[in-house]
Design a protein around this motif. Structure first.
Motif, PDB file in Angstrom:
ATOM      1  N   UNK A  35      -2.872   5.631   5.335  1.00 13.87           N
ATOM      2  CA  UNK A  35      -4.040   5.666   5.594  1.00 13.87           C
ATOM      3  C   UNK A  35      -4.871   5.259   4.044  1.00 13.87           C
ATOM      4  N   UNK A  36      -4.352   4.162   3.526  1.00 10.23           N
ATOM      5  CA  UNK A  36      -4.922   3.713   2.343  1.00 10.23           C
ATOM      6  C   UNK A  36      -5.585   2.619   2.362  1.00 10.23           C
ATOM      7  N   UNK A  37      -5.446   2.203   3.750  1.00 12.71           N
ATOM      8  CA  UNK A  37      -5.835   1.023   4.712  1.00 12.71           C
ATOM      9  C   UNK A  37      -7.387   1.528   4.692  1.00 12.71           C
ATOM     10  N   UNK A  38      -7.959   0.205   4.618  1.00 13.25           N
ATOM     11  CA  UNK A  38      -8.862  -0.055   5.176  1.00 13.25           C
ATOM     12  C   UNK A  38      -9.669   0.245   6.836  1.00 13.25           C
ATOM     13  N   UNK A  39      -9.960   0.808   7.431  1.00 14.06           N
ATOM     14  CA  UNK A  39     -10.259   0.425   9.296  1.00 14.06           C
ATOM     15  C   UNK A  39     -11.307   0.377   8.917  1.00 14.06           C
ATOM     16  N   UNK A  40     -12.119  -0.199  10.121  1.00 13.75           N
ATOM     17  CA  UNK A  40     -12.908  -0.322  11.137  1.00 13.75           C
ATOM     18  C   UNK A  40     -12.912  -0.617  12.516  1.00 13.75           C
ATOM     19  N   UNK A  56      -3.759   2.873  15.448  1.00 18.17           N
ATOM     20  CA  UNK A  56      -4.283   4.468  15.568  1.00 18.17           C
ATOM     21  C   UNK A  56      -3.760   4.745  16.468  1.00 18.17           C
ATOM     22  N   UNK A  57      -2.881   4.005  17.411  1.00 19.24           N
ATOM     23  CA  UNK A  57      -1.850   4.049  18.073  1.00 19.24           C
ATOM     24  C   UNK A  57      -0.653   5.073  17.624  1.00 19.24           C
ATOM     25  N   UNK A  58      -0.623   4.451  16.526  1.00 15.76           N
ATOM     26  CA  UNK A  58       0.529   4.968  15.472  1.00 15.76           C
ATOM     27  C   UNK A  58       1.459   4.003  15.134  1.00 15.76           C
ATOM     28  N   UNK A  59       1.150   2.211  15.507  1.00 13.39           N
ATOM     29  CA  UNK A  59       1.996   1.725  15.330  1.00 13.39           C
ATOM     30  C   UNK A  59       2.024   1.002  13.439  1.00 13.39           C
ATOM     31  N   UNK A  60       2.060   1.731  13.008  1.00 14.14           N
ATOM     32  CA  UNK A  60       2.424   1.546  11.251  1.00 14.14           C
ATOM     33  C   UNK A  60       3.654   2.433  10.192  1.00 14.14           C
ATOM     34  N   UNK A  61       4.380   1.598   9.526  1.00 11.42           N
ATOM     35  CA  UNK A  61       5.330   2.864   8.572  1.00 11.42           C
ATOM     36  C   UNK A  61       5.402   2.169   7.698  1.00 11.42           C
ATOM     37  N   UNK A  62       5.975   3.450   6.507  1.00 11.46           N
ATOM     38  CA  UNK A  62       5.921   2.662   5.291  1.00 11.46           C
ATOM     39  C   UNK A  62       7.458   2.158   5.502  1.00 11.46           C
ATOM     40  N   UNK A  63       7.072   1.794   3.917  1.00 16.96           N
ATOM     41  CA  UNK A  63       8.615   0.422   3.466  1.00 16.96           C
ATOM     42  C   UNK A  63       8.923   0.857   2.073  1.00 16.96           C
ATOM     43  N   UNK A  64       9.906   1.218   1.603  1.00 15.33           N
ATOM     44  CA  UNK A  64       9.925   1.509   0.017  1.00 15.33           C
ATOM     45  C   UNK A  64      10.787   0.041  -0.591  1.00 15.33           C
ATOM     46  N   UNK A  65      10.300  -0.962  -1.688  1.00 22.96           N
ATOM     47  CA  UNK A  65      11.666  -1.928  -1.789  1.00 22.96           C
ATOM     48  C   UNK A  65      11.629  -1.404  -2.913  1.00 22.96           C
ATOM     49  N   UNK A  66      13.822  -1.669  -3.202  1.00 25.83           N
ATOM     50  CA  UNK A  66      13.557  -1.061  -4.412  1.00 25.83           C
ATOM     51  C   UNK A  66      13.739  -2.490  -5.739  1.00 25.83           C
ATOM     52  N   UNK A 116       1.013  -1.201  -0.017  1.00 27.40           N
ATOM     53  CA  UNK A 116      -0.235  -0.194   0.019  1.00 27.40           C
ATOM     54  C   UNK A 116       0.507   1.649  -0.148  1.00 27.40           C
ATOM     55  N   UNK A 117       0.808   2.599  -0.626  1.00 31.72           N
ATOM     56  CA  UNK A 117       1.411   3.145  -0.555  1.00 31.72           C
ATOM     57  C   UNK A 117       1.576   4.238   0.125  1.00 31.72           C
ATOM     58  N   UNK A 118       0.624   4.593   1.264  1.00 32.47           N
ATOM     59  CA  UNK A 118       0.506   4.701   2.730  1.00 32.47           C
ATOM     60  C   UNK A 118      -0.252   3.826   3.733  1.00 32.47           C
TER      61      UNK A 118
END
Ligand code: CU
Length: 192
Positions: free
Chosen positions: A119-124, A182-192, A115-117
């Motif tokens: 914010x793109x993930x579906x959350x409920x 939602x408390x912040x346990x996520x991060x983006x990783x770009x694979x080259x 996923x790009x970020x």
């Protein structure tokens, strides 16, 4: 009132007499050895309660995903309240070994999705809905494992953007929801 007062006096006198007789019995060395034995059984119940807490932490044990020795490259990911700390970029694609270190105080997990970020993930209800992700974007996960432990996984990552996150949601005693994502346990990783 007087009758009650007199009754209380009798009880006090009787209690004093018991204390006196008990003191008299304690005067013998044999009785003191007997008391030592009874405190020994007390420590036995103490060890029983500690085994109870051990079974509680056994709810989530590390279940490695694949074999780290098969990885083309290894990366370190740190999990804690409330962060996922991973390299922003991975220099190559392929079988990426993830060494997840839970330095926090609660069990955590690592879910990897394409996923790009975040914010793109579906959350409920505080939880990323893994069954609502675009087809093929769910890569894999290292299931929840205890605080203070390390757990490994090997995942096939093509070049692109990924989000590493913890998807644990807990319900507190008062009914409020604690969402690790939602408390912040996520991060983006770009694979080259
Ligand atoms: Cu978590």
């Amino acid at each position: 009132m007087r009758i009650l007062g007199a009754a209380r006096m009798i009880v006090l006198v009787a209690a004093a007499a018991l204390v006196l007789s008990a003191c008299g019995d304690d005067g013998t060395g044999v009785r003191e050895i007997g008391e030592g034995d009874s405190s020994g059984s007390g420590s036995g119940t103490g060890s029983g309660s500690s085994s109870g807490s051990a079974s509680g932490s056994a709810v989530s044990e590390c279940e490695p995903v694949g074999d780290l020795t098969d990885a083309d490259l290894e990366i370190d990911v740190e999990l804690k309240e409330w962060d996922v700390i991973a390299p922003a970029e991975v220099e190559r694609s392929g079988k990426i070994g993830v060494r997840a270190d839970n330095t926090g105080e609660e069990p955590h997990e690592v879910v990897i999705v394409s996923a790009g970020s975040a914010a793109d993930l579906p959350v409920a209800d505080g939880k990323v809905q893994e069954d609502q992700l675009p087809e093929g974007s769910f890569i894999g996960e290292i299931e929840a494992f205890p605080a203070g432990e390390t757990c490994n996984g090997v995942f096939d990552l093509a070049p692109g953007d990924y989000v590493f996150f913890c998807n644990i949601v807990e319900e507190e005693d008062d009914g409020t929801i604690e969402s690790h994502f939602e408390l912040g346990m996520h991060t983006g990783v770009k694979v080259r």
